[in-house]
Design a protein around this motif. Structure first.
Motif, PDB file in Angstrom:
ATOM      1  N   ARG A 143      23.475  -2.105  -8.213  1.00  0.00           N
ATOM      2  CA  ARG A 143      22.994  -0.790  -8.638  1.00  0.00           C
ATOM      3  C   ARG A 143      23.496   0.324  -7.726  1.00  0.00           C
ATOM      4  N   ALA A 144      23.362   0.145  -6.410  1.00  0.00           N
ATOM      5  CA  ALA A 144      23.722   1.208  -5.470  1.00  0.00           C
ATOM      6  C   ALA A 144      25.229   1.432  -5.408  1.00  0.00           C
ATOM      7  N   CYS A 145      25.989   0.349  -5.299  1.00  0.00           N
ATOM      8  CA  CYS A 145      27.445   0.479  -5.153  1.00  0.00           C
ATOM      9  C   CYS A 145      28.095   1.043  -6.404  1.00  0.00           C
ATOM     10  N   LEU A 146      27.666   0.581  -7.587  1.00  0.00           N
ATOM     11  CA  LEU A 146      28.271   1.090  -8.811  1.00  0.00           C
ATOM     12  C   LEU A 146      27.958   2.569  -9.006  1.00  0.00           C
ATOM     13  N   PHE A 147      26.765   2.992  -8.604  1.00  0.00           N
ATOM     14  CA  PHE A 147      26.426   4.423  -8.714  1.00  0.00           C
ATOM     15  C   PHE A 147      27.338   5.247  -7.803  1.00  0.00           C
ATOM     16  N   VAL A 148      27.449   4.842  -6.536  1.00  0.00           N
ATOM     17  CA  VAL A 148      28.258   5.604  -5.575  1.00  0.00           C
ATOM     18  C   VAL A 148      29.728   5.610  -5.984  1.00  0.00           C
ATOM     19  N   LEU A 149      30.251   4.454  -6.360  1.00  0.00           N
ATOM     20  CA  LEU A 149      31.666   4.365  -6.727  1.00  0.00           C
ATOM     21  C   LEU A 149      31.972   5.165  -7.993  1.00  0.00           C
ATOM     22  N   THR A 150      31.034   5.177  -8.942  1.00  0.00           N
ATOM     23  CA  THR A 150      31.239   5.951 -10.164  1.00  0.00           C
ATOM     24  C   THR A 150      31.253   7.446  -9.860  1.00  0.00           C
ATOM     25  N   VAL A 151      30.342   7.898  -9.016  1.00  0.00           N
ATOM     26  CA  VAL A 151      30.297   9.321  -8.642  1.00  0.00           C
ATOM     27  C   VAL A 151      31.605   9.728  -7.961  1.00  0.00           C
TER      28      VAL A 151
END
Length: 240
Positions: free
Chosen positions: A72-80
């Motif tokens: 959840r955290a990594c995909l959010f940061v990488l997408t942003v």
């Protein structure tokens, strides 16, 4: 010769030169290396199913839940980060260029954002509540995931399918980007990394590291709603 990015001059009074090699390596690192790594962690990092599953209140970064927390955290940061980098590329091109690379790139970003936004519709979790009941008489709370409601089934179908299509679009974006801006290092790395992910997936699958999400979360008991539904289907009781 590279020209300053006009929108940044107009909006912020800044004169910036587009560094396409940095854009290429950044997007490659995010979509071909890091996001697939997170997907692989989610697919192969779940704990083996047990009789009790993962109790509510387990540490978010503990051995049993780290895979979901990082997902959840990594995909959010990488997408942003990738969206910001994509918008800067659009600005550097003075708008949507209409090239095949731009189509694949925008498609990747849109699907990535849909993954982040769509996660809000995953529903409630439910399952065994350690604060209620006893080890011999556990108490289970209702939830979209625990009951595998229609909402949860649609969410999983969309989330997994859109995620895989986003990765396909990302590969298309890198390949078409190379046709516009050839970087031998990225071309070699693309083939090498894709081959590595294929081998890693095969090895981890063969070694039994992929576990059913429902069984890992809630346990192997036949009394759990989705386990019971699957048993009924296999036995023919739930066949339609």
């Amino acid at each position: 010769m590279d020209q300053p990015i006009a929108p940044f001059e107009a909006w912020f009074g800044l004169s910036m030169l587009p560094h396409w090699h940095l854009h290429a390596w950044l997007m490659f690192a995010i979509w071909i290396v890091l996001i697939p790594a997170v997907v692989a962690l989610t697919r192969f990092g779940k704990p083996p199913p047990t009789a009790v599953g993962i109790p509510k209140g387990s540490p978010k970064l503990g051995r049993k839940l780290y895979w979901f927390t990082l997902h959840r955290a990594c995909l959010f940061v990488l997408t942003v980060i990738s969206v910001a980098a994509g918008l800067m590329a659009v600005a550097a091109s003075n708008g949507f260029s209409g090239t095949l690379h731009a189509v694949f790139g925008i498609g990747t970003l849109v699907l990535g954002v849909l993954q982040v936004v769509g996660a809000r519709w995953r529903g409630t979790h439910g399952g065994r509540d350690p604060e209620q009941g006893t080890p011999n008489r556990p108490v289970f709370t209702r939830g979209d995931h625990y009951d595998m409601t229609l909402r949860r089934r649609w969410f999983e179908a969309c989330h997994k399918t859109v995620g895989y299509f986003a990765l396909v679009c990302a590969i298309g974006a890198v390949a078409t980007g190379l046709s516009q801006y050839w970087k031998i290092g990225i071309a070699i790395a693309l083939g090498f990394v894709i081959a590595c992910w294929m081998v890693i997936a095969i090895v981890l699958e063969a070694m039994g590291f992929r576990h059913d999400t429902y069984l890992s979360n809630f346990g192997t008991g036949a009394h759990h709603p989705f386990n019971k539904a699957r048993i009924d289907t296999i036995s023919g009781d739930g066949a339609t």
